[in-house]
Design an enzyme around this catalytic site. Structure first.
Site, PDB file in Angstrom:
ATOM      1  N   TYR A  36       0.855  -1.185   0.000  1.00 48.96           N
ATOM      2  CA  TYR A  36       0.000   0.000   0.000  1.00 48.96           C
ATOM      3  C   TYR A  36       0.890   1.234   0.000  1.00 48.96           C
ATOM      4  O   TYR A  36       1.518   1.577   1.022  1.00 48.96           O
ATOM      5  CB  TYR A  36      -0.913   0.025   1.230  1.00 48.96           C
ATOM      6  CG  TYR A  36      -1.895  -1.127   1.319  1.00 48.96           C
ATOM      7  CD1 TYR A  36      -2.205  -1.909   0.210  1.00 48.96           C
ATOM      8  CD2 TYR A  36      -2.526  -1.431   2.516  1.00 48.96           C
ATOM      9  CE1 TYR A  36      -3.101  -2.958   0.301  1.00 48.96           C
ATOM     10  CE2 TYR A  36      -3.434  -2.474   2.616  1.00 48.96           C
ATOM     11  CZ  TYR A  36      -3.709  -3.240   1.500  1.00 48.96           C
ATOM     12  OH  TYR A  36      -4.608  -4.290   1.595  1.00 48.96           O
TER      13      TYR A  36
ATOM     14  N   HIS B 279      -0.097 -11.863   1.380  1.00 48.67           N
ATOM     15  CA  HIS B 279      -1.085 -11.052   0.669  1.00 48.67           C
ATOM     16  C   HIS B 279      -1.747 -11.828  -0.462  1.00 48.67           C
ATOM     17  O   HIS B 279      -2.958 -11.745  -0.673  1.00 48.67           O
ATOM     18  CB  HIS B 279      -0.396  -9.801   0.111  1.00 48.67           C
ATOM     19  CG  HIS B 279      -1.311  -8.642  -0.069  1.00 48.67           C
ATOM     20  ND1 HIS B 279      -0.877  -7.343  -0.058  1.00 48.67           N
ATOM     21  CD2 HIS B 279      -2.653  -8.568  -0.255  1.00 48.67           C
ATOM     22  CE1 HIS B 279      -1.905  -6.528  -0.240  1.00 48.67           C
ATOM     23  NE2 HIS B 279      -2.988  -7.250  -0.366  1.00 48.67           N
TER      24      HIS B 279
ATOM     25  N   SER C 156     -12.942  -4.941   1.883  1.00 43.48           N
ATOM     26  CA  SER C 156     -13.912  -4.317   0.965  1.00 43.48           C
ATOM     27  C   SER C 156     -15.349  -4.676   1.331  1.00 43.48           C
ATOM     28  O   SER C 156     -16.156  -5.041   0.460  1.00 43.48           O
ATOM     29  CB  SER C 156     -13.620  -4.731  -0.478  1.00 43.48           C
ATOM     30  OG  SER C 156     -12.320  -4.358  -0.856  1.00 43.48           O
TER      31      SER C 156
ATOM     32  N   ARG D 176     -15.986  -1.582  -2.130  1.00 47.00           N
ATOM     33  CA  ARG D 176     -15.099  -0.500  -2.581  1.00 47.00           C
ATOM     34  C   ARG D 176     -15.871   0.806  -2.785  1.00 47.00           C
ATOM     35  O   ARG D 176     -15.653   1.543  -3.739  1.00 47.00           O
ATOM     36  CB  ARG D 176     -14.343  -0.898  -3.847  1.00 47.00           C
ATOM     37  CG  ARG D 176     -13.422  -2.095  -3.627  1.00 47.00           C
ATOM     38  CD  ARG D 176     -12.512  -2.373  -4.792  1.00 47.00           C
ATOM     39  NE  ARG D 176     -11.695  -3.565  -4.535  1.00 47.00           N
ATOM     40  CZ  ARG D 176     -10.532  -3.566  -3.886  1.00 47.00           C
ATOM     41  NH1 ARG D 176     -10.035  -2.424  -3.458  1.00 47.00           N
ATOM     42  NH2 ARG D 176      -9.871  -4.687  -3.689  1.00 47.00           N
ATOM     43  N   GLY D 177     -16.775   1.066  -1.856  1.00 48.00           N
ATOM     44  CA  GLY D 177     -17.507   2.321  -1.860  1.00 48.00           C
ATOM     45  C   GLY D 177     -18.866   2.261  -2.502  1.00 48.00           C
ATOM     46  O   GLY D 177     -19.641   3.220  -2.407  1.00 48.00           O
TER      47      GLY D 177
END
Length: 328
Positions: free
Chosen positions: A60, A127, A206, A210-211
């Site tokens: 990130y 990851h 998420s 993602r919004g």
């Protein structure tokens, strides 16, 4: 400002963490330019509210996010349970590659500890699974980090159930993380069931799509230039379909007396997962935390699942190059 009082164990017999965590990825450029000073303030505000579970990764901002988290924890280490991840590396032309070789696991951990300014990592994830390295070898190296005191618990991100089972035979896995929300829950369902069976915590990244599952869902134009713009769910055609589903959520949320995002998070919580929504805004953090107060009955959850069927979302979770690296 009230503190949350809802905590859960990280798997069977694991340490207590806040039932809702904070995903820190968005603080370092994934959703537009990040402001490190504001990011530090947000993380400290989360700690003030009792949100102890912080999630970051070495990729990130390619180290920037871990550095930011480390700065936020100065003088407050005892209040946080820190999860970070390794595995992604940059190849030629900034191509995303995966490295799960044991020697890299050790180097990556040391680098993360330096950036975080910590003497140990509470939860260390792979990851993405390296298809060229047996999971046994990677997990054995992660177990060695635990024995050395550099890591307390290990986890796997976007790993298939059979991979998790194989890893569990090498060293105890404390957490499995994958995307899980009302919109995208098909792939995660078997992983969630496997985690329950094995006594492993299931961490939902998420959880707000993602919004998408918010009262201010983005438009194609609104996300132009941001990383999520490359995700199929946000193409003009797919987004129109997905926003129809969000409208259904909004209607149910209105009847429930909460926001769409709070209802979406309450659903994830009701499924026994630990959601880690990310945000750059204090007001959104406050709303997310308040989702812990939304009571969801079995009938409520069933109504949500009927309104947004498991396979109703339009568009894959990731663009093709990233989708190929997920769930190995």
């Amino acid at each position: 400002m009230e503190r949350i009082s809802r905590y859960v164990p990280l798997g069977a017999g694991g340490p207590q963490v806040s039932a809702l965590g904070l995903g820190c990825m968005s603080l370092s450029g994934a959703y537009g330019a990040g402001d490190d000073a504001e990011g530090v303030k947000l993380i400290r505000s989360a700690l003030d509210r009792g949100v102890t579970f912080l999630d970051t990764a070495d990729m990130y901002g390619w180290g920037r996010n871990e550095t930011l988290v480390g700065a936020a924890l100065a003088g407050r280490r005892g209040e946080a349970f820190v999860a970070t991840k390794f595995g992604y590396v940059r190849g030629e032309g900034d191509a995303l590659l995966i490295n799960g070789r044991p020697d890299y696991v050790f180097r990556a951990c040391d680098a993360s500890l330096t950036r975080l300014k910590l003497d140990h990592i509470d939860l260390y994830y792979q990851h993405r699974v390296d298809p060229d390295v047996p999971i046994d070898e990677t997990v054995d190296a992660m177990g060695q980090l635990v024995r050395k005191g550099k890591v307390r618990h290990i986890g796997l991100s976007e790993a298939r159930p059979e991979t998790i089972r194989r890893a569990q035979k090498v060293f105890p896995v404390s957490a499995a993380q994958t995307e899980f929300s009302l919109l995208y829950r098909v792939e995660a369902q078997e992983t969630l069931e496997t985690a329950r069976e094995l006594g492993i915590a299931f961490v939902a990244c998420s959880p707000l799509g993602r919004g998408l599952l918010t009262s201010a869902a983005p438009s194609s134009a609104g996300i132009a230039g941001d990383r999520p713009a490359t995700h199929p769910r946000f193409s003009a055609r797919n987004l129109a379909r997905n926003l129809e589903l969000v409208d259904r959520l909004a209607q149910l949320a209105k009847a429930k007396g909460c926001s769409p995002s709070q209802l979406a998070l309450a659903y994830v919580l009701a499924k026994g997962a630990i959601p880690i929504p990310g945000t750059r805004r204090l007001a959104r953090l406050e709303k997310n935390v308040e989702a812990l107060d939304v009571a969801l009955s079995e009938q409520d959850a069933a109504a949500l699942e009927q309104a947004i069927p498991a396979d109703a979302a339009a568009g894959e979770r990731y663009p093709p190059d990233l989708l190929a690296k997920a769930c190995l």
